[in-house]
Design an enzyme around this catalytic site. Structure first.
Site, PDB file in Angstrom:
ATOM      1  N   PRO A  46       0.834  -1.206   0.000  1.00 45.99           N
ATOM      2  CA  PRO A  46       0.000   0.000   0.000  1.00 45.99           C
ATOM      3  C   PRO A  46       0.864   1.249   0.000  1.00 45.99           C
ATOM      4  CG  PRO A  46       0.014  -1.028   2.168  1.00 45.99           C
ATOM      5  CD  PRO A  46       0.738  -1.958   1.254  1.00 45.99           C
ATOM      6  N   HIS A  94      -5.256  -1.084   8.669  1.00 46.83           N
ATOM      7  CA  HIS A  94      -4.000  -0.353   8.826  1.00 46.83           C
ATOM      8  C   HIS A  94      -3.824   0.035  10.295  1.00 46.83           C
ATOM      9  CE1 HIS A  94      -0.543   1.880   7.914  1.00 46.83           C
ATOM     10  NE2 HIS A  94      -1.018   2.806   7.108  1.00 46.83           N
ATOM     11  N   ARG A  98      -2.033  -4.900   9.291  1.00 50.27           N
ATOM     12  CA  ARG A  98      -0.680  -4.359   9.113  1.00 50.27           C
ATOM     13  C   ARG A  98      -0.218  -3.655  10.389  1.00 50.27           C
ATOM     14  NH1 ARG A  98       1.780   0.383   5.120  1.00 50.27           N
ATOM     15  NH2 ARG A  98       3.379  -0.922   4.165  1.00 50.27           N
ATOM     16  N   TYR A 123      -0.988   6.100  12.539  1.00 50.78           N
ATOM     17  CA  TYR A 123      -2.369   6.529  12.360  1.00 50.78           C
ATOM     18  C   TYR A 123      -3.215   6.075  13.554  1.00 50.78           C
ATOM     19  CZ  TYR A 123      -0.476   7.739   7.870  1.00 50.78           C
ATOM     20  OH  TYR A 123       0.313   8.304   6.898  1.00 50.78           O
ATOM     21  N   GLN A 126      -6.875  -1.190   1.821  1.00 53.27           N
ATOM     22  CA  GLN A 126      -6.340  -0.871   3.146  1.00 53.27           C
ATOM     23  C   GLN A 126      -7.204   0.228   3.773  1.00 53.27           C
ATOM     24  OE1 GLN A 126      -2.805   1.597   4.110  1.00 53.27           O
ATOM     25  NE2 GLN A 126      -1.860  -0.334   4.727  1.00 53.27           N
ATOM     26  N   GLY A 161       7.265  -2.023  -2.516  1.00 53.33           N
ATOM     27  CA  GLY A 161       6.702  -0.689  -2.708  1.00 53.33           C
ATOM     28  C   GLY A 161       7.305   0.020  -3.902  1.00 53.33           C
ATOM     29  N   ALA A 216      -0.693   0.604  11.535  1.00 48.09           N
ATOM     30  CA  ALA A 216       0.725   0.961  11.506  1.00 48.09           C
ATOM     31  C   ALA A 216       0.907   2.456  11.229  1.00 48.09           C
ATOM     32  CB  ALA A 216       1.426   0.132  10.431  1.00 48.09           C
ATOM     33  N   GLY A 259      12.298  -2.847   2.101  1.00 49.16           N
ATOM     34  CA  GLY A 259      13.617  -2.914   1.498  1.00 49.16           C
ATOM     35  C   GLY A 259      14.007  -4.242   0.893  1.00 49.16           C
ATOM     36  N   THR A 303       0.456   5.558  -0.585  1.00 46.93           N
ATOM     37  CA  THR A 303      -0.287   6.785  -0.869  1.00 46.93           C
ATOM     38  C   THR A 303       0.394   7.522  -2.016  1.00 46.93           C
ATOM     39  OG1 THR A 303      -1.130   7.019   1.375  1.00 46.93           O
ATOM     40  CG2 THR A 303      -0.955   9.027   0.069  1.00 46.93           C
TER      41      THR A 303
END
Length: 360
Positions: free
Chosen positions: A22, A172, A224, A177, A97, A315, A174, A294, A24
């Site tokens: 996910p 979500h 998540r 938020y 999400q 990502g 994580a 990563g 943004t």
């Protein structure tokens, strides 16, 4: 390569174990409806085993970014229907999400009202509004009856997601938020049933999960978490104890997966945090584990081959390479992402990354 092998959970079959994470991108309409550009972007990346959409607000009070999507009204549902139809036409699978930003917002997004959070603790930094960058404000502490409404909002959004044709839900919890703000004691100073103990601070997560269970079966729900995350001014004084508890409690549900993020910044100066969060917390989880942070083709495949993970989320590599699974399979060169076009704008850096040329 096991990373590229088909995988099944419940009655949903993924064509590989590569997940589009996910992200943004701030390219929905100002009314938070998925745009035609969004449709193209996600459809281009349907060769991922699973797509997880960008963070999507469950209510008008849960927004905090310009041109980021929601799923709380009929126009938004219709926009997502078009997007999901395009992904499914390309034989893709897609989860939405769901989130509420909590204090990571500004009165400019909320008709002049204060953002809400478990406690009136102001995050550091600034937020980008339609009038440029502005300082965060101290949020208003949520009353218990308002928390009950937020749980209803998540359940309604989950129902809307079903109407829009999604294949499942990711909660979500994580990145600082609202749910994460409740979990971490840096942002939660409450002394009621939503504060204090780890069980109380994680209560909102489990109440939201159980509300969504009334709409979706467990095997279509993912969660998540970012146990070593400091993004958006969160953090926990005893993160290992806190997140081990949460991970072990999630074993009581037959989820599609648990999605664990590695930290986005070095944690050397924070001895309470674990650098390799996926490895440390993953060993407490008994279900499907999705790892993120990563990973390369080699390290991702190694994680799957060693059974450290079930799926690997990518990502930036999916931003720049809409056909990433094909490139991995062929050992083809990768496009490099343009960091200047990550947020906002038009098709540049969004839908114009080249696919591999097909031999004629």
């Amino acid at each position: 390569m096991k990373l590229l092998q088909e995988f099944k959970f419940g009655n949903l079959t993924l064509k590989n174990r590569m997940v589009m994470a996910p992200m943004t991108r701030n390219r929905s309409t100002k009314s938070r409806v998925p745009s035609a550009l969004n449709v193209d972007y996600y459809a281009q990346r349907a060769s991922a085993g699973l797509i997880i959409t960008e963070s999507t607000a469950v209510s008008a009070s849960g927004v905090g970014y310009i041109n980021a999507p929601g799923i709380y009204n009929s126009e938004q549902i219709e926009g997502w229907k078009n997007l999901n139809a395009a992904v499914h036409k390309n034989d893709g699978r897609i989860f939405i999400q769901l989130f509420h930003v909590g204090r990571i917002s500004h009165p400019d997004f909320l008709e002049g009202k204060l953002p809400v959070s478990p406690s009136s603790i102001k995050p550091s930094g600034q937020i980008y509004t339609y009038d440029g960058f502005k300082d965060y404000v101290a949020p208003r502490m949520l009353e218990e009856e308002e928390i009950a409404q937020i749980i209803v909002d998540f359940k309604t959004a989950a129902l809307n997601a079903k109407l829009a044709g999604f294949d499942g839900i990711e909660i979500h919890a994580a990145n600082g938020y609202l749910i994460n703000q409740f979990i971490d004691d840096v942002s939660n100073g409450r002394n009621d049933k939503y504060g204090g103990s780890v069980a109380n601070r994680s209560r909102l997560l489990f109440e939201i999960l159980e509300a969504i269970q009334q709409v979706w079966e467990d095997v279509r729900i993912g969660v998540r978490i970012s146990p070593s995350g400091l993004f958006n001014s969160v953090g926990d004084s005893n993160s290992q104890k806190t997140y081990q508890y949460i991970v072990e409690q999630l074993n009581n549900y037959q989820l599609a997966y648990l999605h664990i993020m590695n930290p986005m910044i070095p944690v050397d100066e924070h001895p309470e945090l674990v650098g390799n969060a996926t490895e440390f917390y993953g060993k407490f989880y008994k279900g499907n584990l999705m790892v993120n942070g990563g990973y390369t083709q080699e390290s991702g495949n190694r994680a799957v081959e060693s059974e450290e993970a079930t799926m690997v989320a990518y990502g930036k590599l999916f931003i720049a390479n809409p056909d990433l699974p094909a490139r991995f399979e062929l050992g083809a060169p990768l496009n490099q992402p343009d960091h200047n076009t990550f947020y906002g704008g038009d098709e540049k850096g969004y839908t114009d990354y080249p696919f591999l040329k097909k031999e004629v």
